[in-house]
Every structure is written in structure tokens, then in C-alpha cells.
Motif scaffolding. Sequence first.
Motif, short mmCIF file in Angstrom:
data_model
loop_
_atom_site.label_atom_id
_atom_site.label_comp_id
_atom_site.label_asym_id
_atom_site.label_seq_id
_atom_site.Cartn_x
_atom_site.Cartn_y
_atom_site.Cartn_z
N TRP A 87 1.35 -1.26 -0.36
CA TRP A 87 -0.18 -0.22 -0.44
C TRP A 87 0.58 0.73 -0.33
O TRP A 87 0.77 2.62 0.11
CB TRP A 87 -0.39 -0.44 1.40
CG TRP A 87 -2.53 -0.65 1.10
CD1 TRP A 87 -2.31 -1.89 2.30
CD2 TRP A 87 -3.36 -0.46 -0.12
NE1 TRP A 87 -3.42 -2.13 1.16
CE2 TRP A 87 -3.84 -1.53 0.16
CE3 TRP A 87 -3.67 -0.05 -1.30
CZ2 TRP A 87 -5.76 -1.94 -0.79
CZ3 TRP A 87 -4.45 -0.52 -1.61
CH2 TRP A 87 -5.19 -0.72 -1.89
N THR A 91 -0.12 3.82 -2.32
CA THR A 91 -0.85 4.81 -2.87
C THR A 91 -0.11 6.27 -2.97
O THR A 91 -0.71 6.90 -3.73
CB THR A 91 -1.21 5.60 -0.95
OG1 THR A 91 -1.52 4.13 -0.31
CG2 THR A 91 -1.70 6.60 -0.09
N ARG A 94 -1.71 7.13 -6.33
CA ARG A 94 -2.77 7.39 -6.16
C ARG A 94 -3.32 9.27 -6.22
O ARG A 94 -4.24 9.50 -6.41
CB ARG A 94 -4.09 5.86 -5.11
CG ARG A 94 -4.10 5.12 -5.72
CD ARG A 94 -4.13 4.64 -7.20
NE ARG A 94 -5.35 5.50 -7.66
CZ ARG A 94 -6.18 5.70 -9.34
NH1 ARG A 94 -5.22 4.91 -9.94
NH2 ARG A 94 -6.75 5.98 -8.72
N THR A 117 6.53 7.86 2.36
CA THR A 117 5.52 7.32 3.00
C THR A 117 5.44 6.30 4.33
O THR A 117 6.37 5.55 4.00
CB THR A 117 5.03 6.62 1.98
OG1 THR A 117 4.44 7.71 0.70
CG2 THR A 117 2.82 5.91 2.15
N GLU A 124 -2.15 4.23 6.11
CA GLU A 124 -0.70 5.11 5.81
C GLU A 124 -0.64 6.77 6.00
O GLU A 124 -1.91 7.27 5.86
CB GLU A 124 -0.63 5.09 4.08
CG GLU A 124 -0.09 3.47 3.22
CD GLU A 124 -1.75 3.00 2.80
OE1 GLU A 124 -2.11 1.48 3.78
OE2 GLU A 124 -2.39 3.82 2.70
N CYS A 150 -7.96 7.29 -3.77
CA CYS A 150 -7.00 5.98 -3.03
C CYS A 150 -7.80 4.63 -2.84
O CYS A 150 -9.01 5.13 -2.04
CB CYS A 150 -6.29 6.44 -1.47
SG CYS A 150 -5.80 7.83 -1.74
N ALA A 153 -9.99 2.45 0.38
CA ALA A 153 -9.80 3.90 1.51
C ALA A 153 -10.93 4.52 2.32
O ALA A 153 -12.03 4.53 1.73
CB ALA A 153 -8.78 4.93 1.28
N VAL A 172 -4.67 8.33 5.23
CA VAL A 172 -4.91 7.42 4.59
C VAL A 172 -4.68 6.92 5.77
O VAL A 172 -5.04 5.50 5.96
CB VAL A 172 -4.29 6.85 3.69
CG1 VAL A 172 -5.41 6.05 2.62
CG2 VAL A 172 -3.76 8.10 2.67
N ARG A 174 -7.27 3.19 6.54
CA ARG A 174 -7.65 2.37 6.05
C ARG A 174 -8.75 0.96 6.58
O ARG A 174 -9.41 0.51 6.03
CB ARG A 174 -6.65 1.16 4.61
CG ARG A 174 -6.23 2.16 3.87
CD ARG A 174 -5.20 1.08 3.63
NE ARG A 174 -4.51 2.27 1.79
CZ ARG A 174 -5.58 2.31 1.19
NH1 ARG A 174 -7.03 1.97 1.05
NH2 ARG A 174 -4.53 3.02 -0.32
#
Length: 201
Positions: A87, A91, A94, A117, A124, A150, A153, A172, A174
Amino acid sequence: MRHRVRRNPHLVMRFIESSVSPVARPGPLTLLWRWRYETALIAGGPAVVVLSVRTVDPAFTVTTGAVVCVIVIVWPQARREVESRLWCVVTPHRVRKACAEAMIVTRRGKLPVILRTRPEPFGERLWIWCRAGISPRDLEQAHDVIAAACWLAREVRVTRHPHRASLVVLNVIRRPEGPVLEEEPPPCETWQRSLPRFPRH
């Protein structure tokens, strides 16, 4: 009888903005930086396999690869670690795509720069540097667009860095478990804080 076509003013404005300031194409070095992990995997993976076959043994190479795959599939902790790392690779692409679609660019068409990241229990965390002409408010207003871009998400939370006006922390979300803690300063910020401060005259 002809029906009147309802025009979406938001789409009209996006069309005008994309015509006036289109997204600039990245240069070779920028492309290499954005796809560094994929490049390393495509180039380094076969090289490691060939080197292992020539120096050790083909049977040992196949057995080791199979054991690693089984461990990743069977052991939940290893599976979650691999998933979180994947991810962290997907990510940023995205987020850049969402910024391009939302026209979060400079007048020259430059996108914000994703500095780092990192995987977190909730998803993330990204540190994004806003170029001149882009403000953190632009990312805050487009948080729904970024969240939709994303994959899988739940939501996206945009936070301005407390000490840097051009730095944004993007979380982000998730997974529901795991609290979203206060953002930590990036390594460069920690290094700057560790330096001694001298009195000003």
C-alpha cells in the motif's frame, strides 16, 4: 420535444483549468523517483534469482522462494507487513492521480511532491510538500477526491504541519482499529531540532 441539457459548473471549471494549466509531464529523473520501488523489484528480483542459481543451487533457490511465500501466506503478521508495504507503494501514485484530477497543480502544471510514505496501524501516512502556488487548503478541499482515488480507503485526513507552512501530513484511513496519533516531524525536522540554538543579538 428537446430537453435542456443541464451543465455541471464544476466540470466546466475543471475543463477551463485543465486547458489553461495542464498537468506537466514528469521528467526522466522524476519518473525514476516515482517508480523507484517497481524499478528495483523488476530489475533486482531477476538479478537475485540468477545470481542465486549460479552461485548456490537451483533447487535451493526454488525451495527458499517457496518457503518465503508460504511464510507470507500462513503467518498473519508477515502477511500484514507485506500488505502495508504494498500500500505504501500504491498510495503515492493514487494521491498524485487525485491531485492531477482535482487540478492541484502550480501554474506550470507541477504536482505536489510526496516526500515520504509510512505504514501505520490505520493505513498510510504521507508527507507532502506543497510547491509555490499550492497551499494546504487545496488538499483539504479535495480530501473527498483523494479518498475516492485511494483504493479501499475509508477516508482521508489532511493536517497542516505545525512548523512548516508548505508541509502537509496526509493520513489515509483504511482500517478502523488503531488511533490516528499526532503527526511526527519528518527526519529532516527532527535533525533540525537536535541542533543547538544560539541566542540572537
